[in-house]
Design an enzyme around this catalytic site. Structure first.
Site, PDB file in Angstrom:
ATOM      1  N   HIS A   1     -29.117  39.097  40.158  1.00 53.55           N
ATOM      2  CA  HIS A   1     -28.127  39.485  40.056  1.00 53.55           C
ATOM      3  C   HIS A   1     -28.272  40.409  38.614  1.00 53.55           C
ATOM      4  O   HIS A   1     -29.322  39.898  38.172  1.00 53.55           O
ATOM      5  CB  HIS A   1     -26.888  38.674  39.729  1.00 53.55           C
ATOM      6  CG  HIS A   1     -25.348  39.336  39.765  1.00 53.55           C
ATOM      7  ND1 HIS A   1     -25.332  39.435  40.379  1.00 53.55           N
ATOM      8  CD2 HIS A   1     -24.690  39.059  38.486  1.00 53.55           C
ATOM      9  CE1 HIS A   1     -23.548  39.720  40.197  1.00 53.55           C
ATOM     10  NE2 HIS A   1     -23.516  39.765  39.641  1.00 53.55           N
TER      11      HIS A   1
ATOM     12  N   CYS B   1     -25.283  45.385  42.325  1.00 51.99           N
ATOM     13  CA  CYS B   1     -24.440  45.083  41.254  1.00 51.99           C
ATOM     14  C   CYS B   1     -25.703  45.606  39.538  1.00 51.99           C
ATOM     15  O   CYS B   1     -24.743  45.666  38.736  1.00 51.99           O
ATOM     16  CB  CYS B   1     -25.555  43.463  41.360  1.00 51.99           C
ATOM     17  SG  CYS B   1     -26.793  43.246  40.728  1.00 51.99           S
TER      18      CYS B   1
ATOM     19  N   ASP C   1     -18.683  40.712  34.405  1.00 54.47           N
ATOM     20  CA  ASP C   1     -19.608  41.199  35.379  1.00 54.47           C
ATOM     21  C   ASP C   1     -18.758  42.169  36.508  1.00 54.47           C
ATOM     22  O   ASP C   1     -17.892  41.631  37.003  1.00 54.47           O
ATOM     23  CB  ASP C   1     -19.846  39.825  36.556  1.00 54.47           C
ATOM     24  CG  ASP C   1     -20.662  39.693  37.201  1.00 54.47           C
ATOM     25  OD1 ASP C   1     -20.772  41.147  37.921  1.00 54.47           O
ATOM     26  OD2 ASP C   1     -20.944  39.269  37.974  1.00 54.47           O
TER      27      ASP C   1
END
Length: 667
Positions: A457, A414, A473
């Site tokens: 994350h 991520c 995201d």
């Protein structure tokens, strides 16, 4: 080779050695490796002496020399540990040397006190129910060593039963004091710790978060007052990173300075809030850092928390133990009430050199998409259309990291996606920053979530003139499974979930009975954290308000007085037999007093040994004056027990003679 019979000193020393070794090893992560080695050596030396495998102890001169050398070594390494860890290492080192030198009663009592103190130090780092039960067991073993030392004539079974009885008698008293007596704040601040920080860091490279995702340690728990929000809303904001050097993201120095000024003036972020909200309670595990966890836009009235203008919750003190706090999050509020001009300027800064292909591509995107939203959509579409992969095993990217990720490898975690997107947006003239935190969590019965380190994350916030900071995201575009179902499902194709923890219970979720045990243990630990560790001053006041109506000083004082009277009554109930004993027959009474006097000189009547046999043993092994007095007392006891016709000797006079003779005899 048969194991030799242990006397009362050896029993006491063995229990104390076990308690010390276990309590020290429980602090394995906080101790220097060479100190752990010394603990093991000292424990083995003491055990060898207990079982007579070794006859000679280490000389005092050798211990003193070792103490000087190890103290100098610790002073050198202690500078890197921080004050708290240095003090704990010094404590364990001193206890290790004391264990090697254990000879007198004074040494024994000093080491016992230090072991109990070391067990207390363990609670600085570990407060879950498992470690609590472990440390309770060590306390029982330590108290058992005292019982062996001072009550040698009692059997092991009797000693253990006595310790457990005393412990359970103390339980209601402890509970009453815990619930009713007013809690006061700490009188001093915990010393600093270096090198013990856990969880997310304020200075990260993309690979750091992928390493954190290999940990199954608990980060925090959340209990909601309403139904748990859907997964796409469970973005737990932790740290806002606004400075990028081409490889690493960190908190910008300007932001640190701003936060320091605002905290010094006690200026909190107090936005105007409207619309729907979530109310929930967070129980955060110790991290030795200041970052807390919350959904946007969060507000907390907890006095231990400072609200920053970058929409973070920050603990005023480093979290050296679990902390429970209440939060309300207005999830539809735009993030546009901070220092907007300052924020935009800060988040347009780019490195002077590096990543030339990304620089050229960002210029092309800006020419093709003059509108900010169109450019952002095109960038997200690029992640979706190209063969990008979400993986916990990315290639090592040491130079021009963004170029290599976007155009060469196209596989990462991520933080790779968030870092690259934020950088491209800055190059295109759109203020952007990377936010790290946690996504999702494991849902439990009882309307609460457990969030683990592998839920770590990273995502992007870009500035939009009409909306403020908007979350994007890119990971959710590449791997929707990560958003909807969690990390395990997202990386199932490469079997990399907790690959370094083969025997972690989280890794074995597919085995039904193991998963049931795991969930049961998690439930027990949650209840412990919420109702015991989370019982702070505020919750105590709420409980007392329900009992007393209001907290007038007179009512609180009366409640405290009644509690203390009840405790005194319990203590009296426990000990009334001792205070008002049933008077035994003189022959029995004085015989047991004589046995006690002999036991103090290490002359112990063994289990199963008859009174006549023990009398003959005394006559054969002890001086005449001791043997004569004890024989008269013993004969009187035997006549009383078996012939029901005790003699007419002066028992008190003979006991005094025995006591005087024992004092004059060197054992």
């Amino acid at each position: 080779m048969p194991i030799p019979t242990l006397n009362r000193i050896n029993h006491a020393h063995l229990c104390l050695t076990i308690a010390f070794a276990c309590s020290a090893l429980s602090l394995f992560d906080s101790l220097l490796s060479w100190i752990i080695g010394l603990v093991a050596i000292a424990s083995l030396m003491r055990i060898a002496l207990i079982f007579h495998w070794q006859k000679q102890t280490v000389s005092t001169r050798t211990i003193n020399l070792l103490g000087v050398l190890t103290a100098l070594t610790l002073a050198w390494f202690g500078l890197q540990l921080g004050l708290l860890l240095a003090m704990i290492n010094l404590l364990v080192l001193a206890m290790t040397l004391k264990l090697m030198l254990l000879r007198t009663q004074k040494d024994f009592l000093q080491l016992t006190t230090l072991v109990l103190f070391l067990i207390g130090c363990g609670f600085i780092f570990y407060q879950n129910i498992g470690f609590t039960l472990f440390y309770f067991t060590l306390v029982i073993i330590t108290l058992l060593s005292l019982a062996f030392y001072f009550s040698p004539s009692l059997t092991i079974k009797h000693q253990l039963r006595m310790m457990l009885t005393l412990s359970f008698q103390a339980l209601p008293i402890t509970l009453a004091l815990f619930l009713v007596l007013p809690q006061i704040g700490p009188l001093w601040q915990m010393p600093s710790v270096n090198g013990a920080k856990t969880g997310l860091s304020d200075n990260v490279s993309p690979g750091d978060i992928s390493q954190l995702a290999q940990s199954s340690e608990l980060a925090f728990r959340v209990s909601f007052e309403q139904p748990i929000p859907p997964p796409q809303q469970l973005y737990w904001r932790t740290i806002v990173l606004e400075q990028f050097d081409g490889q690493r993201w960190q908190i910008a120095p300007q932001r640190r300075q701003q936060n320091q000024r605002l905290q010094l003036t006690n200026r909190h972020f107090r936005p105007k809030l409207t619309g729907p909200s979530y109310r929930y309670s967070v129980i955060s595990e110790p991290t030795f850092q200041h970052w807390l966890y919350a959904l946007d836009m969060a507000q907390s009235n907890d006095r231990r928390i400072w609200q920053s203008y970058s929409y973070q919750l920050i603990s005023k003190q480093a979290q050296q133990n679990s902390i429970q706090y209440q939060v309300e999050s207005w999830y539809q509020m735009p993030l546009n009430q901070g220092f907007n001009d300052f924020d935009q300027q800060l988040n347009l800064q780019i490195p002077a050199t590096g990543n030339p292909r990304s620089v050229e591509w960002a210029e092309q995107l800006r020419q093709r998409y003059p509108q900010d939203q169109d450019l952002i959509n095109a960038l997200l579409a690029y992640f979706k259309q190209q063969p990008f992969r979400y993986t916990l095993r990315p290639e090592l990217m040491q130079t021009n990291m963004v170029d290599q990720f976007l155009f060469d490898y196209q596989a990462g975690f991520c933080a790779h996606y968030a870092s690259s997107m934020a950088y491209i947006l800055r190059l295109a003239g759109i203020p952007a920053r990377m936010v790290t935190g946690y996504l999702g969590g494991e849902v439990h019965q009882g309307n609460y979530l457990s969030v683990y380190q592998y839920d770590a994350h990273a995502w992007v916030e870009a500035w939009q003139p009409e909306q403020g900071w908007v979350r994007y995201d890119p990971t959710a575009v590449v791997s929707p499974e990560r958003l909807l179902y969690g990390l395990e499902r997202a990386v199932a194709y490469e079997d990399s979930f907790l690959a370094d923890q083969r025997f972690s219970l989280a890794k074995l979720k597919s085995i039904a009975w193991l998963n049931k045990i795991r969930l049961s243990l998690a439930e027990m630990d949650y209840l412990w954290s919420r109702w015991v560790l989370g019982f702070n001053q505020q919750r105590q006041q709420d409980m007392l308000k329900q009992l007393l109506g209001n907290l007038q000083p007179a009512r609180v004082a009366l409640m405290t007085f009644i509690t203390l009277v009840a405790i005194a009554g319990l203590i009296a109930l426990y000990h009334w037999r001792r205070w008002f004993p049933i008077q035994a027959e003189p022959a029995v009474h004085y015989y047991h007093l004589a046995l006690t006097l002999l036991a103090e000189k290490h002359i112990i009547r063994q289990t199963g040994q008859g009174p006549n046999d023990f009398k003959q043993q005394i006559e054969q092994t002890q001086p005449d004056d001791i043997a004569r007095s004890f024989s008269l007392i013993s004969d009187n006891f035997i006549q009383h027990q078996y012939a029901q016709s005790p003699g007419n000797i002066q028992l008190k006079q003979q006991l005094s003679k025995l006591k005087k003779a024992l004092k004059q005899t060197k054992m």
